[in-house]
Motif scaffolding. Structure first.
Motif, PDB file in Angstrom:
ATOM      1  N   ALA A  46       0.825  -1.209   0.000  1.00  0.00           N
ATOM      2  CA  ALA A  46       0.000   0.000   0.000  1.00  0.00           C
ATOM      3  C   ALA A  46       0.860   1.260   0.000  1.00  0.00           C
ATOM      4  O   ALA A  46       0.564   2.231  -0.710  1.00  0.00           O
ATOM      5  CB  ALA A  46      -0.924  -0.001   1.212  1.00  0.00           C
ATOM      6  N   MET A  47       1.931   1.249   0.773  1.00  0.00           N
ATOM      7  CA  MET A  47       2.775   2.439   0.856  1.00  0.00           C
ATOM      8  C   MET A  47       3.484   2.721  -0.465  1.00  0.00           C
ATOM      9  O   MET A  47       3.554   3.867  -0.913  1.00  0.00           O
ATOM     10  CB  MET A  47       3.774   2.282   1.997  1.00  0.00           C
ATOM     11  CG  MET A  47       3.111   2.308   3.367  1.00  0.00           C
ATOM     12  SD  MET A  47       4.270   2.167   4.749  1.00  0.00           S
ATOM     13  CE  MET A  47       4.996   3.808   4.727  1.00  0.00           C
ATOM     14  N   TYR A  48       3.991   1.680  -1.119  1.00  0.00           N
ATOM     15  CA  TYR A  48       4.676   1.914  -2.385  1.00  0.00           C
ATOM     16  C   TYR A  48       3.700   2.251  -3.512  1.00  0.00           C
ATOM     17  O   TYR A  48       4.016   3.055  -4.394  1.00  0.00           O
ATOM     18  CB  TYR A  48       5.549   0.711  -2.752  1.00  0.00           C
ATOM     19  CG  TYR A  48       6.934   0.834  -2.174  1.00  0.00           C
ATOM     20  CD1 TYR A  48       7.806   1.830  -2.615  1.00  0.00           C
ATOM     21  CD2 TYR A  48       7.369  -0.019  -1.175  1.00  0.00           C
ATOM     22  CE1 TYR A  48       9.067   1.973  -2.067  1.00  0.00           C
ATOM     23  CE2 TYR A  48       8.630   0.116  -0.627  1.00  0.00           C
ATOM     24  CZ  TYR A  48       9.481   1.114  -1.078  1.00  0.00           C
ATOM     25  OH  TYR A  48      10.736   1.255  -0.538  1.00  0.00           O
ATOM     26  N   LEU A  49       2.513   1.679  -3.483  1.00  0.00           N
ATOM     27  CA  LEU A  49       1.522   2.042  -4.497  1.00  0.00           C
ATOM     28  C   LEU A  49       1.045   3.476  -4.273  1.00  0.00           C
ATOM     29  O   LEU A  49       0.828   4.227  -5.228  1.00  0.00           O
ATOM     30  CB  LEU A  49       0.349   1.067  -4.465  1.00  0.00           C
ATOM     31  CG  LEU A  49       0.676  -0.353  -4.951  1.00  0.00           C
ATOM     32  CD1 LEU A  49      -0.514  -1.279  -4.719  1.00  0.00           C
ATOM     33  CD2 LEU A  49       1.071  -0.360  -6.420  1.00  0.00           C
ATOM     34  N   GLY A  53       1.725   6.924  -6.790  1.00  0.00           N
ATOM     35  CA  GLY A  53       0.664   7.732  -7.372  1.00  0.00           C
ATOM     36  C   GLY A  53      -0.482   6.944  -7.962  1.00  0.00           C
ATOM     37  O   GLY A  53      -1.199   7.456  -8.832  1.00  0.00           O
ATOM     38  N   VAL A  54      -0.684   5.710  -7.505  1.00  0.00           N
ATOM     39  CA  VAL A  54      -1.880   4.974  -7.918  1.00  0.00           C
ATOM     40  C   VAL A  54      -3.088   5.751  -7.400  1.00  0.00           C
ATOM     41  O   VAL A  54      -3.222   5.980  -6.195  1.00  0.00           O
ATOM     42  CB  VAL A  54      -1.860   3.532  -7.374  1.00  0.00           C
ATOM     43  CG1 VAL A  54      -3.212   2.856  -7.608  1.00  0.00           C
ATOM     44  CG2 VAL A  54      -0.744   2.729  -8.034  1.00  0.00           C
ATOM     45  N   GLY A  55      -3.952   6.162  -8.312  1.00  0.00           N
ATOM     46  CA  GLY A  55      -4.976   7.152  -7.982  1.00  0.00           C
ATOM     47  C   GLY A  55      -5.991   6.747  -6.945  1.00  0.00           C
ATOM     48  O   GLY A  55      -6.414   7.554  -6.122  1.00  0.00           O
ATOM     49  N   ILE A 198       8.517  -9.163   0.023  1.00  0.00           N
ATOM     50  CA  ILE A 198       7.481  -9.775  -0.814  1.00  0.00           C
ATOM     51  C   ILE A 198       6.349  -8.789  -1.104  1.00  0.00           C
ATOM     52  O   ILE A 198       5.832  -8.726  -2.232  1.00  0.00           O
ATOM     53  CB  ILE A 198       6.940 -11.050  -0.154  1.00  0.00           C
ATOM     54  CG1 ILE A 198       8.082 -12.040   0.127  1.00  0.00           C
ATOM     55  CG2 ILE A 198       5.892 -11.708  -1.043  1.00  0.00           C
ATOM     56  CD1 ILE A 198       8.850 -12.497  -1.100  1.00  0.00           C
ATOM     57  N   GLY A 199       5.955  -7.987  -0.118  1.00  0.00           N
ATOM     58  CA  GLY A 199       4.906  -6.992  -0.355  1.00  0.00           C
ATOM     59  C   GLY A 199       5.318  -5.955  -1.385  1.00  0.00           C
ATOM     60  O   GLY A 199       4.509  -5.522  -2.215  1.00  0.00           O
ATOM     61  N   SER A 200       6.599  -5.566  -1.369  1.00  0.00           N
ATOM     62  CA  SER A 200       7.094  -4.612  -2.366  1.00  0.00           C
ATOM     63  C   SER A 200       7.080  -5.222  -3.762  1.00  0.00           C
ATOM     64  O   SER A 200       6.797  -4.536  -4.758  1.00  0.00           O
ATOM     65  CB  SER A 200       8.511  -4.162  -2.006  1.00  0.00           C
ATOM     66  OG  SER A 200       8.521  -3.469  -0.781  1.00  0.00           O
ATOM     67  N   LEU A 201       7.373  -6.515  -3.844  1.00  0.00           N
ATOM     68  CA  LEU A 201       7.316  -7.193  -5.141  1.00  0.00           C
ATOM     69  C   LEU A 201       5.876  -7.255  -5.659  1.00  0.00           C
ATOM     70  O   LEU A 201       5.637  -7.149  -6.865  1.00  0.00           O
ATOM     71  CB  LEU A 201       7.909  -8.597  -5.039  1.00  0.00           C
ATOM     72  CG  LEU A 201       9.428  -8.665  -4.828  1.00  0.00           C
ATOM     73  CD1 LEU A 201       9.869 -10.110  -4.603  1.00  0.00           C
ATOM     74  CD2 LEU A 201      10.173  -8.070  -6.021  1.00  0.00           C
TER      75      LEU A 201
END
Length: 259
Positions: A46-49, A53-55, A198-201
């Motif tokens: 969630a943090m990387y998305l 800038g995932v809207g 894994i979450g970042s991937l």
């Protein structure tokens, strides 16, 4: 719609990539990703998305933050203990990037609500920690693309399913394991940084799907052993007898397996 000056600066490291550019960044800003589970996997995803800038990011989780979560669920802080995880996650994402609309769903995923939950989203992140939810996410008749992942101890795995491309989760794992056959992270433990890896991937798979660049983990299972510092990619054949996506499907209704 043109990017604002602030957006051009915020996403400048994306925009200079030929694989992304302004066009790809606009795709991200217009995209909608649903994250099911705001825990060890969902938190970094969630943090990387959000940072990317995932809207629109949807977050589904029924739990509250507790002290034992903080060793790996980096979207929450000590001050969030007792707060709904979806509320804590929303506050963290919006503090980092006000471009993002965060929609929260404080509930468990069931056969009764999953179709409504996924309806408006382009890609699903499976950040759950239980087999009933993983099979439910896979089996939804709408057949949305999603990233599956799991972590335990010092090991993790992930795969991506895109409708019509490669095997689904049930092609690989036919049915949930017997009750108590596989320990949970609460029982067996998990190193905190494993969720970050894994979450970042998973976030990367979602981003690649949205911008339409690179090779997704369709038809492949990526495994990671942190103690040995080894990644392996296993090719996964499509099961033409699969009960969900095979030539003659036998499952026609969503199943709520016992946890």
């Amino acid at each position: 719609m043109a990017l604002t000056d602030e957006q051009i600066e915020r996403y400048s490291r994306h925009i200079i990539l030929k694989e992304v550019g302004a066009k790809g960044q606009k795709k991200l800003l217009n995209a909608k990703v649903l994250i099911i589970g705001a825990g060890g996997l969902g938190a970094p995803a969630a943090m990387y998305l959000g940072a990317a800038g995932v809207g629109t990011i949807g977050i589904v989780d029924a739990d509250e933050v507790d002290l034992s979560n903080l060793q790996r669920q980096i979207i929450h802080g000590t001050a969030d203990i007792g707060k709904a995880k979806v509320k804590s996650a929303k506050e963290t994402i919006n503090a980092m990037n006000p471009d993002v609309t965060v929609k929260t769903y404080r509930q468990f995923v069931t056969s009764e609500n999953i179709m409504d939950l996924i309806a408006d989203y382009d890609f699903i992140i499976d950040g759950t920690d239980n087999f009933p939810a993983k099979f439910l996410i896979n089996d939804v008749m709408a057949k949305k693309p999603f990233s599956h992942a799991g972590i335990i101890r010092f090991k993790g795995q992930l795969m991506t399913y895109v409708p019509g491309e490669g095997p689904c989760y049930r092609c690989v794992f036919k049915n949930p394991p017997p009750k108590d056959a596989v320990p949970t992270c609460k029982q067996a433990g998990v190193i905190g940084a494993m969720g970050g890896v894994i979450g970042s991937l998973q976030a990367m798979e979602a981003i690649k799907y949205i911008i339409g660049k690179g090779d997704l983990l369709t038809g492949r299972l990526l495994t990671y052993d942190a103690l040995k510092m080894e990644f392996h990619t296993i090719k996964l054949p499509k099961d033409h007898h699969c009960a969900i996506c095979g030539d003659n499907p036998t499952i026609h209704e969503l199943i709520d397996y016992e946890q």
